[in-house]
Design a protein around this motif. Structure first.
Motif, PDB file in Angstrom:
ATOM      1  N   GLY A  33       0.785  -1.221   0.000  1.00 44.75           N
ATOM      2  CA  GLY A  33       0.000   0.000   0.000  1.00 44.75           C
ATOM      3  C   GLY A  33       0.814   1.266   0.000  1.00 44.75           C
ATOM      4  O   GLY A  33       0.260   2.374   0.020  1.00 44.75           O
ATOM      5  N   LEU A  34       2.170   1.146  -0.057  1.00 42.52           N
ATOM      6  CA  LEU A  34       3.018   2.323  -0.106  1.00 42.52           C
ATOM      7  C   LEU A  34       3.194   2.770  -1.552  1.00 42.52           C
ATOM      8  O   LEU A  34       2.889   2.041  -2.497  1.00 42.52           O
ATOM      9  N   SER A  35       3.703   3.955  -1.722  1.00 41.54           N
ATOM     10  CA  SER A  35       3.955   4.466  -3.069  1.00 41.54           C
ATOM     11  C   SER A  35       5.432   4.368  -3.389  1.00 41.54           C
ATOM     12  O   SER A  35       6.283   4.388  -2.497  1.00 41.54           O
ATOM     13  N   VAL A  36       5.694   4.261  -4.680  1.00 41.91           N
ATOM     14  CA  VAL A  36       7.071   4.190  -5.172  1.00 41.91           C
ATOM     15  C   VAL A  36       7.268   5.356  -6.126  1.00 41.91           C
ATOM     16  O   VAL A  36       6.461   5.540  -7.047  1.00 41.91           O
ATOM     17  N   PRO A  37       8.305   6.176  -5.907  1.00 38.79           N
ATOM     18  CA  PRO A  37       8.523   7.338  -6.783  1.00 38.79           C
ATOM     19  C   PRO A  37       8.559   6.938  -8.250  1.00 38.79           C
ATOM     20  O   PRO A  37       9.265   6.015  -8.633  1.00 38.79           O
ATOM     21  N   GLY A  38       7.772   7.682  -9.051  1.00 36.90           N
ATOM     22  CA  GLY A  38       7.714   7.415 -10.484  1.00 36.90           C
ATOM     23  C   GLY A  38       6.654   6.431 -10.889  1.00 36.90           C
ATOM     24  O   GLY A  38       6.333   6.304 -12.068  1.00 36.90           O
ATOM     25  N   PHE A  39       6.097   5.675  -9.912  1.00 36.29           N
ATOM     26  CA  PHE A  39       5.096   4.665 -10.231  1.00 36.29           C
ATOM     27  C   PHE A  39       3.775   4.896  -9.470  1.00 36.29           C
ATOM     28  O   PHE A  39       2.776   4.242  -9.766  1.00 36.29           O
ATOM     29  N   GLY A  40       3.820   5.743  -8.488  1.00 37.00           N
ATOM     30  CA  GLY A  40       2.616   6.002  -7.709  1.00 37.00           C
ATOM     31  C   GLY A  40       2.346   4.868  -6.744  1.00 37.00           C
ATOM     32  O   GLY A  40       3.274   4.313  -6.141  1.00 37.00           O
ATOM     33  N   SER A  41       1.067   4.499  -6.606  1.00 35.37           N
ATOM     34  CA  SER A  41       0.691   3.454  -5.670  1.00 35.37           C
ATOM     35  C   SER A  41      -0.515   2.696  -6.213  1.00 35.37           C
ATOM     36  O   SER A  41      -1.068   3.024  -7.269  1.00 35.37           O
ATOM     37  N   GLY A  42      -0.933   1.683  -5.479  1.00 34.48           N
ATOM     38  CA  GLY A  42      -2.107   0.914  -5.853  1.00 34.48           C
ATOM     39  C   GLY A  42      -1.879   0.012  -7.047  1.00 34.48           C
ATOM     40  O   GLY A  42      -0.755  -0.235  -7.489  1.00 34.48           O
ATOM     41  N   ARG A  43      -3.045  -0.477  -7.610  1.00 33.75           N
ATOM     42  CA  ARG A  43      -2.987  -1.436  -8.706  1.00 33.75           C
ATOM     43  C   ARG A  43      -2.357  -0.844  -9.955  1.00 33.75           C
ATOM     44  O   ARG A  43      -1.566  -1.511 -10.639  1.00 33.75           O
ATOM     45  N   ASP A  44      -2.695   0.401 -10.272  1.00 36.78           N
ATOM     46  CA  ASP A  44      -2.129   1.009 -11.474  1.00 36.78           C
ATOM     47  C   ASP A  44      -0.610   1.141 -11.373  1.00 36.78           C
ATOM     48  O   ASP A  44       0.124   0.877 -12.337  1.00 36.78           O
ATOM     49  N   GLY A  45      -0.173   1.554 -10.190  1.00 37.50           N
ATOM     50  CA  GLY A  45       1.282   1.662  -9.995  1.00 37.50           C
ATOM     51  C   GLY A  45       1.973   0.314 -10.104  1.00 37.50           C
ATOM     52  O   GLY A  45       3.050   0.193 -10.700  1.00 37.50           O
ATOM     53  N   PHE A  46       1.356  -0.719  -9.551  1.00 37.98           N
ATOM     54  CA  PHE A  46       1.927  -2.068  -9.591  1.00 37.98           C
ATOM     55  C   PHE A  46       1.979  -2.579 -11.037  1.00 37.98           C
ATOM     56  O   PHE A  46       2.975  -3.169 -11.474  1.00 37.98           O
ATOM     57  N   THR A  47       0.872  -2.337 -11.795  1.00 36.16           N
ATOM     58  CA  THR A  47       0.836  -2.777 -13.187  1.00 36.16           C
ATOM     59  C   THR A  47       1.905  -2.070 -14.007  1.00 36.16           C
ATOM     60  O   THR A  47       2.627  -2.692 -14.815  1.00 36.16           O
ATOM     61  N   VAL A  59      15.226  -2.141   8.360  1.00 31.87           N
ATOM     62  CA  VAL A  59      13.754  -2.058   8.343  1.00 31.87           C
ATOM     63  C   VAL A  59      13.226  -1.867   9.750  1.00 31.87           C
ATOM     64  O   VAL A  59      12.324  -1.043  10.000  1.00 31.87           O
ATOM     65  N   ALA A  60      13.783  -2.611  10.710  1.00 36.18           N
ATOM     66  CA  ALA A  60      13.336  -2.490  12.103  1.00 36.18           C
ATOM     67  C   ALA A  60      13.596  -1.101  12.650  1.00 36.18           C
ATOM     68  O   ALA A  60      12.821  -0.588  13.483  1.00 36.18           O
ATOM     69  N   ASP A  61      14.668  -0.462  12.176  1.00 38.97           N
ATOM     70  CA  ASP A  61      15.007   0.885  12.648  1.00 38.97           C
ATOM     71  C   ASP A  61      14.258   1.972  11.874  1.00 38.97           C
ATOM     72  O   ASP A  61      14.445   3.156  12.146  1.00 38.97           O
ATOM     73  N   GLY A  62      13.480   1.546  10.853  1.00 37.20           N
ATOM     74  CA  GLY A  62      12.723   2.507  10.067  1.00 37.20           C
ATOM     75  C   GLY A  62      13.540   3.253   9.047  1.00 37.20           C
ATOM     76  O   GLY A  62      13.062   4.227   8.448  1.00 37.20           O
ATOM     77  N   VAL A  63      14.768   2.813   8.819  1.00 36.29           N
ATOM     78  CA  VAL A  63      15.619   3.471   7.823  1.00 36.29           C
ATOM     79  C   VAL A  63      15.162   3.116   6.409  1.00 36.29           C
ATOM     80  O   VAL A  63      15.222   3.935   5.489  1.00 36.29           O
ATOM     81  N   LEU A  64      14.738   1.857   6.210  1.00 35.34           N
ATOM     82  CA  LEU A  64      14.291   1.386   4.909  1.00 35.34           C
ATOM     83  C   LEU A  64      12.858   0.878   4.991  1.00 35.34           C
ATOM     84  O   LEU A  64      12.406   0.411   6.050  1.00 35.34           O
ATOM     85  N   THR A  65      12.162   0.938   3.862  1.00 34.07           N
ATOM     86  CA  THR A  65      10.876   0.274   3.768  1.00 34.07           C
ATOM     87  C   THR A  65      11.113  -1.200   3.490  1.00 34.07           C
ATOM     88  O   THR A  65      12.229  -1.620   3.113  1.00 34.07           O
ATOM     89  N   THR A  66      10.054  -1.977   3.618  1.00 35.35           N
ATOM     90  CA  THR A  66      10.182  -3.406   3.334  1.00 35.35           C
ATOM     91  C   THR A  66      10.565  -3.630   1.877  1.00 35.35           C
ATOM     92  O   THR A  66      11.379  -4.502   1.542  1.00 35.35           O
TER      93      THR A  66
END
Length: 606
Positions: A68-82, A291-298
């Motif tokens: 459910g997170l966004s990725v720069p340049g791709f946005g989020s959600g199903r459209d971003g994933f596609t 990830v545990a320290d919140g430096v990176l996303t999953t």
């Protein structure tokens, strides 16, 4: 680069060229690619590597979109994933397209270079000083011309593009990991610190082991050629078992040299397992902490792990390919050293060829094989212009060695040999070869027509001249030898692949070539050893005809030619023991007189 002194042992007489010399030689070849090829190849590999690392990174980031997170340049959600999957697919397609293109570019250039290198090696062999070529041995030269060049080409053909991809994959991956998080630099710096020393030690040992194997293979090839050439002698002496056992010993020696390399490769593979295990477990641990320290996303952590996972094959490629590359470089170095063999030739201006029969002066001549006793020691004598001198003596007296030294087949250990006042050590051996021609009992006829073979000695000669030379040595159209062995006349096919000629006919053809070459100095080393045949007298007369008017040296297997020579020298242990004409030596009642009495007596008895 001069061949070493260990040609007779298990060490190579000519060490592989170092990497710098290999590069210099390859760059000088006509087929070396120009700037356009390099730019195109770099671009193709760059696109390939960018596609690989880009698709890996985006696959990892797809986890963020699923979460459910966004990725720069791709946005989020199903459209971003596609959209992300479409881009990943495009990158993978680009990766697949550029890989064969890069392979094609590399292999076409490498094939041209291999042809050019083989041509240069052959040219260098033909132009190099004859003693250097003889010291290497036929099998060694053939191995360098064929197997070594083929090894280098097959290595490029088999792993060349993958080697480039692997070599570039590490910096591309490291950059991609650093863009994910600079913390991964700690892990990337840790690996070289741990594994650099053991890998370096293994790689340092590989070249010597590889060259030892190539040397053993060359020695085995020499032995195999020697066995094949000596087949008639082996059969007549009944020593087949000895020949097989001798070849078997050399084959097993080659197998042992191959076995010496195996532990080195096993050590590399073991190091690879350990290195990749440290890299992967370290990446997982660091990703979990970040990830545990919140430096990176999953998704960022997943991208880093995917990048490391894709490195697995390349880690092992580095180790496995390193051995193959080292083997290819050693083989290439052996070929390049052969290509540079002619660099050892004297590059001084050659004097004019002798127009008349010259004086041959030998002063304080000495010769010994490396580590051995002297074959000739402080020998001095002069061959007068236009005279025939016969060398007689027991086997091992140094007769053939002296003949080979004058002909330039060996280098003197000391002293000088002068032809027409020119010291042969100061001029190219091509000059010496033009002044001195040697005929031995081993005759080589080139495959083709008799006309082609003879015209190698005199390219401009017409058929009448060729037949005239054959007639002078007793092989004219009316001779029994012509009618029996040359049914097609000058069009008769001779040499490899065609019917064998009688040994005395082969020798007559060789003598006719000498008439066509017309050398000022002629050396015959047991050239009439077939004089025991029915054509004994004609062969002796042919040799006398060829020697007439030249400064000639005859190593006499029989005493027929010694009797007719202007001067006879009896050698013993590399020194002149008796010297004079036939009549003078008989009057002296010395060793030659005894030798002649035994020979003439046995001839009369026969």
């Amino acid at each position: 680069m001069t061949p070493g002194s260990s040609a007779t042992g298990h060490h190579d007489a000519l060490a592989p060229a170092p990497l710098r010399e290999i590069g210099r030689c390859i760059r000088a070849l006509p087929g070396f690619p120009g700037p356009g090829w390099w730019l195109l190849t770099v671009a193709v590999f760059g696109v390939n590597l960018a596609s690989m690392t880009g698709s890996s990174t985006l696959l990892g980031r797809s986890v963020d979109l699923i979460s459910g997170l966004s990725v720069p340049g791709f946005g989020s959600g199903r459209d971003g994933f596609t959209f992300l999957l479409v881009v990943v697919g495009a990158l993978m397609f680009l990766e697949l397209v550029t890989r064969p293109a890069a392979t094609y570019l590399m292999l076409t250039a490498t094939r041209r270079l291999s042809v050019d290198l083989r041509r240069r090696c052959l040219g260098a062999t033909l132009e190099a000083p004859i003693p250097d070529v003889l010291q290497l041995g036929t099998g060694n030269v053939i191995t360098r011309l064929t197997k070594d060049i083929d090894t280098a080409y097959r290595t490029v053909q088999g792993i060349g593009p993958r080697v480039v991809v692997t070599a570039l994959m590490f910096p591309f991956t490291f950059v991609a990991l650093t863009l994910v998080s600079p913390w991964y630099l700690l892990l990337l710096l840790l690996l070289p610190a741990i594994f650099a020393i053991p890998v370096k030690r293994t790689l340092t040992a590989l070249p010597a082991a590889t060259n030892a194997l190539s040397t053993a293979q060359a020695r085995r090839n020499n032995m195999l050629l020697d066995t094949i050439r000596g087949m008639p002698t082996i059969r007549s002496f009944g020593v087949r078992r000895w020949a097989v056992e001798r070849l078997e010993r050399n084959s097993w020696f080659t197998v042992r040299r191959e076995a010496d390399r195996i532990p080195l490769f096993l050590r590399l593979i073991g190091t690879g397992y350990l290195a990749y295990g440290v890299l992967l477990s370290g990446a997982i641990a660091m990703s979990t902490w970040l990830v545990a320290d919140g430096v990176l996303t999953t998704g960022q952590a997943a991208a880093a792990i995917v990048l490391v996972v894709r490195l697995e094959i390349h880690v092992f490629n580095v180790l496995i390919f390193t051995g193959e590359i080292q083997n290819a470089l050693t083989a290439l170095g052996r070929a390049v050293s052969l290509a540079m063999l002619s660099d050892n030739a004297i590059d001084a201006p050659a004097p004019a060829d002798c127009t008349e029969s010259p004086e041959v002066r030998i002063e304080n001549l000495g010769f010994r094989y490396p580590g051995g006793a002297a074959i000739i020691d402080d020998l001095s004598l002069t061959l007068e212009p236009g005279t025939m001198t016969a060398l007689v003596g027991a086997s091992g007296a140094g007769k053939s060695t002296l003949a080979g030294l004058i002909a330039g087949l060996q280098r003197p250990s000391s002293g000088t040999i002068s032809i027409g006042g020119t010291d042969t050590s100061t001029v190219p051996d091509t000059w010496t070869a033009r002044q001195v021609s040697l005929i031995s009992q081993e005759v080589h006829l080139f495959s083709g027509t008799l006309r082609d073979d003879l015209r190698m000695a005199s390219p401009e000669a017409d058929d009448a001249t060729l037949i005239g030379a054959l007639t002078r040595v007793g092989l004219g159209p009316d001779s029994p030898g012509w009618q029996r062995w040359l049914p097609g006349g000058l069009d008769t096919l001779i040499g490899a692949g065609h019917d064998d000629l009688a040994p005395e006919v082969e020798q007559q053809i060789s003598l006719a070539r000498m008439i066509l070459i017309d050398p000022p100095v002629l050396i015959m080393d047991e050239a009439t050893s077939e004089a025991g045949s029915d054509n004994a007298r004609s062969l002796e007369l042919a040799a006398q005809e060829v020697a007439r008017g030249r400064t000639s040296l005859v190593v006499a297997h029989r005493l027929d030619q010694a009797v007719t020579a202007d001067r006879i020298i009896l050698m013993d242990h590399g020194a002149v023991f008796e010297d004079g004409s036939h009549r003078e030596l008989l009057s002296a009642r010395g060793r030659y007189a005894d030798l002649y009495a035994r020979w003439s007596g046995s001839r009369d008895d026969g």
